[in-house]
Design an enzyme around this catalytic site. Structure first.
Site, PDB file in Angstrom:
ATOM      1  N   GLY A   1       0.792  -1.219   0.000  1.00  0.00           N
ATOM      2  CA  GLY A   1       0.000   0.000   0.000  1.00  0.00           C
ATOM      3  C   GLY A   1       0.823   1.267   0.000  1.00  0.00           C
TER       4      GLY A   1
ATOM      5  N   ASP B   1      10.688  -7.502  -1.344  1.00  0.00           N
ATOM      6  CA  ASP B   1       9.381  -8.124  -1.117  1.00  0.00           C
ATOM      7  C   ASP B   1       9.489  -9.602  -1.481  1.00  0.00           C
ATOM      8  OD1 ASP B   1       6.544  -8.573  -0.830  1.00  0.00           O
ATOM      9  OD2 ASP B   1       6.221  -6.460  -1.355  1.00  0.00           O
TER      10      ASP B   1
ATOM     11  N   ASN C   1      -5.297  -7.253  -2.500  1.00  0.00           N
ATOM     12  CA  ASN C   1      -4.295  -6.179  -2.516  1.00  0.00           C
ATOM     13  C   ASN C   1      -4.688  -5.032  -3.447  1.00  0.00           C
ATOM     14  OD1 ASN C   1      -1.584  -8.626  -2.653  1.00  0.00           O
ATOM     15  ND2 ASN C   1      -2.645  -7.811  -0.869  1.00  0.00           N
ATOM     16  N   LEU C   2      -5.464  -5.353  -4.484  1.00  0.00           N
ATOM     17  CA  LEU C   2      -5.630  -4.420  -5.596  1.00  0.00           C
ATOM     18  C   LEU C   2      -6.385  -3.144  -5.225  1.00  0.00           C
ATOM     19  CD1 LEU C   2      -6.404  -6.943  -8.483  1.00  0.00           C
ATOM     20  CD2 LEU C   2      -4.195  -6.140  -7.626  1.00  0.00           C
TER      21      LEU C   2
ATOM     22  N   ARG D   1      -5.681  -1.133  -2.979  1.00  0.00           N
ATOM     23  CA  ARG D   1      -4.779  -0.082  -2.504  1.00  0.00           C
ATOM     24  C   ARG D   1      -3.362  -0.195  -3.061  1.00  0.00           C
ATOM     25  NH1 ARG D   1      -5.398  -4.186   0.653  1.00  0.00           N
ATOM     26  NH2 ARG D   1      -3.678  -5.090   1.830  1.00  0.00           N
TER      27      ARG D   1
ATOM     28  N   LYS E   1       5.073 -10.217  -6.381  1.00  0.00           N
ATOM     29  CA  LYS E   1       4.880  -8.778  -6.435  1.00  0.00           C
ATOM     30  C   LYS E   1       6.029  -8.070  -7.150  1.00  0.00           C
ATOM     31  CE  LYS E   1       1.819  -7.980  -2.483  1.00  0.00           C
ATOM     32  NZ  LYS E   1       1.667  -7.328  -1.174  1.00  0.00           N
TER      33      LYS E   1
ATOM     34  N   ASN F   1       4.638  -4.165   9.994  1.00  0.00           N
ATOM     35  CA  ASN F   1       4.822  -4.868  11.261  1.00  0.00           C
ATOM     36  C   ASN F   1       5.953  -4.225  12.051  1.00  0.00           C
ATOM     37  OD1 ASN F   1       7.456  -6.610  10.858  1.00  0.00           O
ATOM     38  ND2 ASN F   1       6.279  -6.777   8.957  1.00  0.00           N
TER      39      ASN F   1
ATOM     40  N   CYS G   1      -3.991  -4.553   8.461  1.00  0.00           N
ATOM     41  CA  CYS G   1      -4.984  -3.989   7.544  1.00  0.00           C
ATOM     42  C   CYS G   1      -6.132  -4.957   7.320  1.00  0.00           C
ATOM     43  CB  CYS G   1      -4.325  -3.640   6.202  1.00  0.00           C
ATOM     44  SG  CYS G   1      -3.245  -2.203   6.244  1.00  0.00           S
TER      45      CYS G   1
ATOM     46  N   CYS H   1      -4.581 -18.185  10.069  1.00  0.00           N
ATOM     47  CA  CYS H   1      -4.951 -16.909   9.454  1.00  0.00           C
ATOM     48  C   CYS H   1      -4.028 -16.720   8.256  1.00  0.00           C
ATOM     49  CB  CYS H   1      -4.872 -15.769  10.458  1.00  0.00           C
ATOM     50  SG  CYS H   1      -3.213 -15.461  11.102  1.00  0.00           S
TER      51      CYS H   1
END
Length: 375
Positions: A43, A64, A72-73, A75, A88, A133, A191, A338
């Site tokens: 983001g 990354d 994701n798209l 933002r 990415k 984080n 987020c 998660c």
């Protein structure tokens, strides 16, 4: 790439820069010779990278190790529908080269860790932290402090964002002056848990690009010792004063830290809670193959579950869990996952406190599961 002159194509591309006092041809050449390391292409990293590329910063390093997800798209504007499922960095490099073929894009396909941080930071003039984080933020701060490189910091939460520059070697404070100790696990939701309005990281990431360009050009006043706070709902900016902490364990005269390898930077980025029973994704796969009874709970949001899921999992989003505990059996294994392990660890803690003794966290979450399967 000739760093000593601008080509005719570059002069045309940067014509609006060349006419600005304080930039001009000398400033544009300065940008061309400059380099910026971006931690994350999400983001914050997306708009920052786009504007640095368009401005003509000669070398952009991207760190990354994630893949593009459809969620994701909303933002992460470096990436599009065609990038879903791809690394990415592949998506980002293609987009940035389309924006400006005159720049160099260097891809570092890994997490930013204590094992590679010093080498990465040393190769660039400054760093933009687009991480989400606390361990990575502490690490980027510490690595930049020891390398005497400016760190352009940004953070977002729902409708609010923050921006500053940490650079003790230029007279400002460091990140540890603002946040001396690691917050407890679960203190700041991701987020995915809290949500974020898609345009917000665009605003903060663009401001990060602006401060980076000002630093590279040595123009204007960068926010050393100032934390810029943006409230989108009230359309307001306010500035908080940040002073160097005389007791800071990194940048003060009383400093005790001598290395980037320390308790904060060595913490798992998922900030998994301590003393929570957990298994690896390999062990989860063995459970599935064994045929032994178990319950698998997914505590992500519905849109995350719809994109990728582990077979047999039941969706109970973390924010709904307190009201749905009666759906979970009190006997037998209850495996909880998660995205990366942070939310599921908090879910397991809640289950254990609520009398579900068989609750077990799946470390690494579905990210580790997908990486293991090569998806």
């Amino acid at each position: 790439m000739d760093d000593l002159t601008l080509s005719d194509a570059e002069r045309l591309r940067y014509a609006r820069h060349l006419s600005i006092p304080g930039v001009g041809e000398e400033g544009q050449l300065r940008l061309k010779r400059s380099s910026v390391l971006l931690i994350g292409t999400g983001g914050l990293g997306s708009p920052a990278a786009l504007y640095l590329a368009a401005a003509g910063v000669g070398k952009l390093g991207l760190v990354d190790d994630d893949k593009v997800e459809r969620s994701n798209l909303q933002r992460q504007i470096l990436h599009g529908e065609s990038g879903v499922g791809r690394p990415k960095l592949e998506s980002a490099k293609e987009r940035l080269r389309e924006i400006n073929p005159h720049i160099e894009v260097v891809c570092h396909e890994s997490r930013f860790t204590p094992d590679n941080a010093e080498k990465l930071v040393a190769a660039y003039d400054l760093v933009i932290d687009g991480s989400d984080n606390f361990p990575t933020r502490f690490l980027s701060n510490d690595a930049c402090y020891f390398a005497r490189k400016p760190l352009v910091y940004g953070s977002i939460f729902r409708f609010e964002g923050q921006l500053t520059v940490f650079a003790p070697h230029l007279g400002g404070p460091c990140y540890r002056c603002m946040l001396p100790t690691m917050p407890p696990p679960g203190a700041a939701p991701s987020c995915a848990e809290a949500g974020v309005l898609g345009v917000l990281p665009g605003i903060i990431g663009t401001l990060q690009a602006m401060e980076a360009i000002k630093l590279l050009l040595d123009v204007g006043e960068v926010p050393l010792g100032k934390l810029l706070c943006y409230d989108a709902l009230r359309t307001s900016f306010r500035t908080l004063r940040l002073s160097p902490d005389p007791a800071c364990k990194l940048c003060s005269s009383e400093a005790s830290l001598r290395s980037i390898r320390n308790p904060e930077t060595l913490t798992d980025p998922s900030c998994t809670m301590p003393d929570i029973p957990s298994i690896s994704v390999d062990e989860l796969d063995a459970r599935i193959r064994s045929g032994k009874p178990y319950v698998l709970i997914d505590v992500r949001q519905p849109e995350e579950h719809a994109e990728h899921s582990i077979p047999g999992g039941k969706l109970i989003p973390l924010d709904e869990l307190p009201g749905r505990l009666e759906e979970i059996p009190r006997d037998g294994e209850v495996l909880v996952h998660c995205k990366a392990g942070g939310r599921s660890a908090r879910a397991v803690s809640l289950m254990l406190e609520s009398g579900i003794p068989g609750a077990i966290n799946v470390a690494g979450g579905i990210d580790a599961w997908l990486k293991r399967s090569g998806t």
